[in-house]
Write a protein that holds these residues in place. Structure first.
Motif, PDB file in Angstrom:
ATOM      1  N   ILE A 130     133.624  65.957 107.101  1.00 14.27           N
ATOM      2  CA  ILE A 130     133.139  67.000 107.146  1.00 14.27           C
ATOM      3  C   ILE A 130     131.791  67.241 106.647  1.00 14.27           C
ATOM      4  O   ILE A 130     130.860  67.711 107.182  1.00 14.27           O
ATOM      5  N   HIS A 131     131.594  66.346 105.405  1.00 13.66           N
ATOM      6  CA  HIS A 131     130.059  66.368 105.031  1.00 13.66           C
ATOM      7  C   HIS A 131     128.987  65.716 105.963  1.00 13.66           C
ATOM      8  O   HIS A 131     127.942  66.292 105.913  1.00 13.66           O
ATOM      9  N   ALA A 132     129.488  64.594 106.643  1.00 11.10           N
ATOM     10  CA  ALA A 132     128.430  64.177 107.670  1.00 11.10           C
ATOM     11  C   ALA A 132     127.958  65.020 108.471  1.00 11.10           C
ATOM     12  O   ALA A 132     126.876  65.197 109.019  1.00 11.10           O
ATOM     13  N   LYS A 133     129.070  65.892 109.219  1.00  9.44           N
ATOM     14  CA  LYS A 133     128.871  66.790 110.034  1.00  9.44           C
ATOM     15  C   LYS A 133     127.982  68.162 109.677  1.00  9.44           C
ATOM     16  O   LYS A 133     126.864  68.744 110.053  1.00  9.44           O
ATOM     17  N   LEU A 134     128.018  68.527 108.158  1.00 13.55           N
ATOM     18  CA  LEU A 134     127.295  69.371 107.546  1.00 13.55           C
ATOM     19  C   LEU A 134     125.733  69.120 107.441  1.00 13.55           C
ATOM     20  O   LEU A 134     124.889  69.918 107.575  1.00 13.55           O
ATOM     21  N   PHE A 135     125.684  67.732 106.787  1.00 17.12           N
ATOM     22  CA  PHE A 135     124.420  67.068 106.824  1.00 17.12           C
ATOM     23  C   PHE A 135     123.584  67.106 108.143  1.00 17.12           C
ATOM     24  O   PHE A 135     122.339  67.171 108.053  1.00 17.12           O
ATOM     25  N   GLU A 136     124.407  66.867 109.281  1.00 15.42           N
ATOM     26  CA  GLU A 136     123.680  66.660 110.491  1.00 15.42           C
ATOM     27  C   GLU A 136     123.227  68.102 110.790  1.00 15.42           C
ATOM     28  O   GLU A 136     122.044  67.980 111.281  1.00 15.42           O
ATOM     29  N   GLU A 137     123.936  69.143 110.604  1.00 14.55           N
ATOM     30  CA  GLU A 137     123.436  70.368 110.761  1.00 14.55           C
ATOM     31  C   GLU A 137     122.359  70.882 110.004  1.00 14.55           C
ATOM     32  O   GLU A 137     121.442  71.343 110.570  1.00 14.55           O
ATOM     33  N   ALA A 138     122.546  70.354 108.833  1.00 15.78           N
ATOM     34  CA  ALA A 138     121.278  70.672 107.832  1.00 15.78           C
ATOM     35  C   ALA A 138     120.044  70.006 108.409  1.00 15.78           C
ATOM     36  O   ALA A 138     118.864  70.440 108.509  1.00 15.78           O
ATOM     37  N   GLN A 139     120.163  68.735 108.767  1.00 20.80           N
ATOM     38  CA  GLN A 139     118.947  67.964 109.107  1.00 20.80           C
ATOM     39  C   GLN A 139     118.362  68.633 110.650  1.00 20.80           C
ATOM     40  O   GLN A 139     117.142  68.718 110.888  1.00 20.80           O
ATOM     41  N   ARG A 140     119.252  69.242 111.531  1.00 22.09           N
ATOM     42  CA  ARG A 140     118.877  69.780 112.649  1.00 22.09           C
ATOM     43  C   ARG A 140     117.678  70.898 112.317  1.00 22.09           C
ATOM     44  O   ARG A 140     116.495  70.966 112.962  1.00 22.09           O
ATOM     45  N   ALA A 141     118.044  71.738 111.276  1.00 21.88           N
ATOM     46  CA  ALA A 141     117.161  72.734 110.808  1.00 21.88           C
ATOM     47  C   ALA A 141     115.659  71.966 110.171  1.00 21.88           C
ATOM     48  O   ALA A 141     114.660  72.498 110.559  1.00 21.88           O
ATOM     49  N   ALA A 142     116.128  71.150 109.276  1.00 21.18           N
ATOM     50  CA  ALA A 142     114.844  70.385 108.626  1.00 21.18           C
ATOM     51  C   ALA A 142     113.845  69.800 109.469  1.00 21.18           C
ATOM     52  O   ALA A 142     112.673  69.861 109.272  1.00 21.18           O
ATOM     53  N   GLN A 144     113.152  70.589 112.312  1.00 20.76           N
ATOM     54  CA  GLN A 144     112.351  71.834 112.798  1.00 20.76           C
ATOM     55  C   GLN A 144     111.544  72.567 111.890  1.00 20.76           C
ATOM     56  O   GLN A 144     111.038  73.691 111.980  1.00 20.76           O
ATOM     57  N   GLY A 145     111.530  72.061 110.666  1.00 14.56           N
ATOM     58  CA  GLY A 145     110.713  72.647 109.785  1.00 14.56           C
ATOM     59  C   GLY A 145     111.177  73.782 108.786  1.00 14.56           C
ATOM     60  O   GLY A 145     110.489  74.611 108.377  1.00 14.56           O
ATOM     61  N   ARG A 146     112.366  74.214 109.085  1.00 13.19           N
ATOM     62  CA  ARG A 146     113.084  75.272 108.538  1.00 13.19           C
ATOM     63  C   ARG A 146     114.356  75.066 107.703  1.00 13.19           C
ATOM     64  O   ARG A 146     115.025  74.133 107.780  1.00 13.19           O
ATOM     65  N   ASP A 147     114.641  76.019 106.768  1.00 17.34           N
ATOM     66  CA  ASP A 147     115.929  75.846 105.963  1.00 17.34           C
ATOM     67  C   ASP A 147     117.188  76.193 106.988  1.00 17.34           C
ATOM     68  O   ASP A 147     117.113  76.741 108.178  1.00 17.34           O
ATOM     69  N   MET A 148     118.463  75.702 106.530  1.00 25.24           N
ATOM     70  CA  MET A 148     119.441  75.874 107.558  1.00 25.24           C
ATOM     71  C   MET A 148     120.003  77.341 107.160  1.00 25.24           C
ATOM     72  O   MET A 148     119.783  77.938 106.217  1.00 25.24           O
ATOM     73  N   LYS A 149     120.848  77.841 108.043  1.00 26.62           N
ATOM     74  CA  LYS A 149     121.526  79.036 107.908  1.00 26.62           C
ATOM     75  C   LYS A 149     122.856  78.930 107.027  1.00 26.62           C
ATOM     76  O   LYS A 149     123.694  78.054 107.358  1.00 26.62           O
ATOM     77  N   LEU A 150     122.876  79.562 105.855  1.00 30.43           N
ATOM     78  CA  LEU A 150     123.929  79.247 105.083  1.00 30.43           C
ATOM     79  C   LEU A 150     124.402  80.625 104.319  1.00 30.43           C
ATOM     80  O   LEU A 150     123.428  81.213 103.390  1.00 30.43           O
ATOM     81  N   GLU A 151     125.504  81.113 104.290  1.00 31.28           N
ATOM     82  CA  GLU A 151     125.986  82.022 103.626  1.00 31.28           C
ATOM     83  C   GLU A 151     126.603  81.658 102.290  1.00 31.28           C
ATOM     84  O   GLU A 151     125.792  81.595 101.158  1.00 31.28           O
ATOM     85  N   THR A 152     127.801  81.046 102.344  1.00 29.04           N
ATOM     86  CA  THR A 152     128.398  80.499 100.979  1.00 29.04           C
ATOM     87  C   THR A 152     129.034  79.060 101.616  1.00 29.04           C
ATOM     88  O   THR A 152     129.735  78.954 102.507  1.00 29.04           O
ATOM     89  N   VAL A 153     128.824  78.263 100.425  1.00 25.08           N
ATOM     90  CA  VAL A 153     129.594  76.947 100.744  1.00 25.08           C
ATOM     91  C   VAL A 153     130.717  76.954  99.691  1.00 25.08           C
ATOM     92  O   VAL A 153     130.747  77.399  98.602  1.00 25.08           O
ATOM     93  N   TYR A 154     132.002  76.446 100.188  1.00 24.17           N
ATOM     94  CA  TYR A 154     133.312  76.602  99.390  1.00 24.17           C
ATOM     95  C   TYR A 154     133.529  75.051  99.331  1.00 24.17           C
ATOM     96  O   TYR A 154     133.911  74.350 100.203  1.00 24.17           O
ATOM     97  N   VAL A 155     134.254  74.635  98.152  1.00 20.28           N
ATOM     98  CA  VAL A 155     134.871  73.385  97.979  1.00 20.28           C
ATOM     99  C   VAL A 155     136.030  73.415  97.056  1.00 20.28           C
ATOM    100  O   VAL A 155     136.148  73.902  96.296  1.00 20.28           O
ATOM    101  N   CYS A 156     137.106  72.594  97.596  1.00 21.45           N
ATOM    102  CA  CYS A 156     138.324  72.848  97.195  1.00 21.45           C
ATOM    103  C   CYS A 156     138.178  71.646  95.914  1.00 21.45           C
ATOM    104  O   CYS A 156     137.908  70.571  96.108  1.00 21.45           O
ATOM    105  N   PRO A 157     138.942  72.102  94.938  1.00 18.67           N
ATOM    106  CA  PRO A 157     138.725  71.326  93.543  1.00 18.67           C
ATOM    107  C   PRO A 157     139.674  70.307  93.502  1.00 18.67           C
ATOM    108  O   PRO A 157     139.445  69.306  92.420  1.00 18.67           O
ATOM    109  N   ILE A 158     140.517  70.315  94.230  1.00 18.65           N
ATOM    110  CA  ILE A 158     141.610  69.106  94.267  1.00 18.65           C
ATOM    111  C   ILE A 158     141.290  68.011  95.178  1.00 18.65           C
ATOM    112  O   ILE A 158     141.560  66.766  94.841  1.00 18.65           O
ATOM    113  N   CYS A 159     140.576  68.192  96.577  1.00 19.76           N
ATOM    114  CA  CYS A 159     140.335  67.170  97.432  1.00 19.76           C
ATOM    115  C   CYS A 159     138.919  67.194  97.777  1.00 19.76           C
ATOM    116  O   CYS A 159     138.499  66.167  98.578  1.00 19.76           O
ATOM    117  N   GLY A 160     138.312  68.114  97.466  1.00 21.01           N
ATOM    118  CA  GLY A 160     136.973  68.171  97.871  1.00 21.01           C
ATOM    119  C   GLY A 160     136.502  68.544  99.263  1.00 21.01           C
ATOM    120  O   GLY A 160     135.373  68.432  99.782  1.00 21.01           O
TER     121      GLY A 160
END
Ligand code: FE2
Ligand code: FE2
Ligand code: FE2
Length: 184
Positions: A130-142, A144-160
């Motif tokens: 999942i991290h690889a996909k999220l970073f790819e999404e972020a890079q597509r925005a970057a 184009q010289g813009r920030d990514m769209k993002l409301e909230t990121v949630y992380v499970c404290p047991i497994c990440g």
């Protein structure tokens, strides 16, 4: 839970080293993204840095009875450039874990009957995909010289497990309840 086999113990130490460095590297790159005017990408880096801490914490605790000093050989990505390049480093690191490192570590733990290590490696492997996909999404925005769209990121404290915007009722990797997730 403890570890009986030397090879699984070495893999846990190496994975702990790699996760520890990923944690720190993402905090550094997160600050750099903030300074480049991309606070959402900065927040994504900090959320995923926390997930890598969860992985390091899990690996470390499986090794709890293996007390003493050890030199650790672990893969690490270097570079502190523009955010678009830092994201490429992040993608490369995550893909290395998904395609090479964790499948080998996981299958070794399984072969050696190391239940604790098997669970810890499984949690990390699934989250890194999942991290690889999220970073790819972020890079597509970057790119184009813009920030990514993002409301909230949630992380499970047991497994990440890491998810943006829509929190599931239970963690799809480890089954933890949604109330446990950390919000970024
Ligand atoms: Fe990780
Ligand atoms: Fe990761
Ligand atoms: Fe989880």
């Amino acid at each position: 839970m403890t570890v009986k086999n030397a090879m699984t113990a070495d893999f846990l130490r190496s994975a702990y080293g790699g996760e520890s460095m990923a944690h720190m590297r993402y905090l550094i790159w997160g600050d750099m993204a903030d300074n480049e005017g991309m606070p959402n990408i900065g927040r994504l880096f900090r959320a995923i840095a926390y997930a890598e801490w969860v992985h390091a914490d899990n690996h470390f605790k499986v090794l709890k009875d293996k007390v003493g000093d050890a030199s650790v050989a672990a893969g690490a990505v270097f570079g502190a450039g523009k955010t678009v390049d830092n994201l490429q480093g992040a993608i490369n690191g995550e893909l290395h874990e998904v395609e090479q490192m964790y499948p080998v570590y996981l299958n070794t733990a399984r072969f050696q009957g190391e239940k604790g290590a098997e669970k810890s490696f499984h949690y990390a492997l699934e989250a890194e995909k999942i991290h690889a996909k999220l970073f790819e999404e972020a890079q597509r925005a970057a790119k184009q010289g813009r920030d990514m769209k993002l409301e909230t990121v949630y992380v499970c404290p047991i497994c990440g497990h890491t998810v943006k915007d829509n929190l599931p009722d239970t963690c799809p990797i480890c089954g933890a309840k949604k109330e446990m997730y950390k919000h970024f």
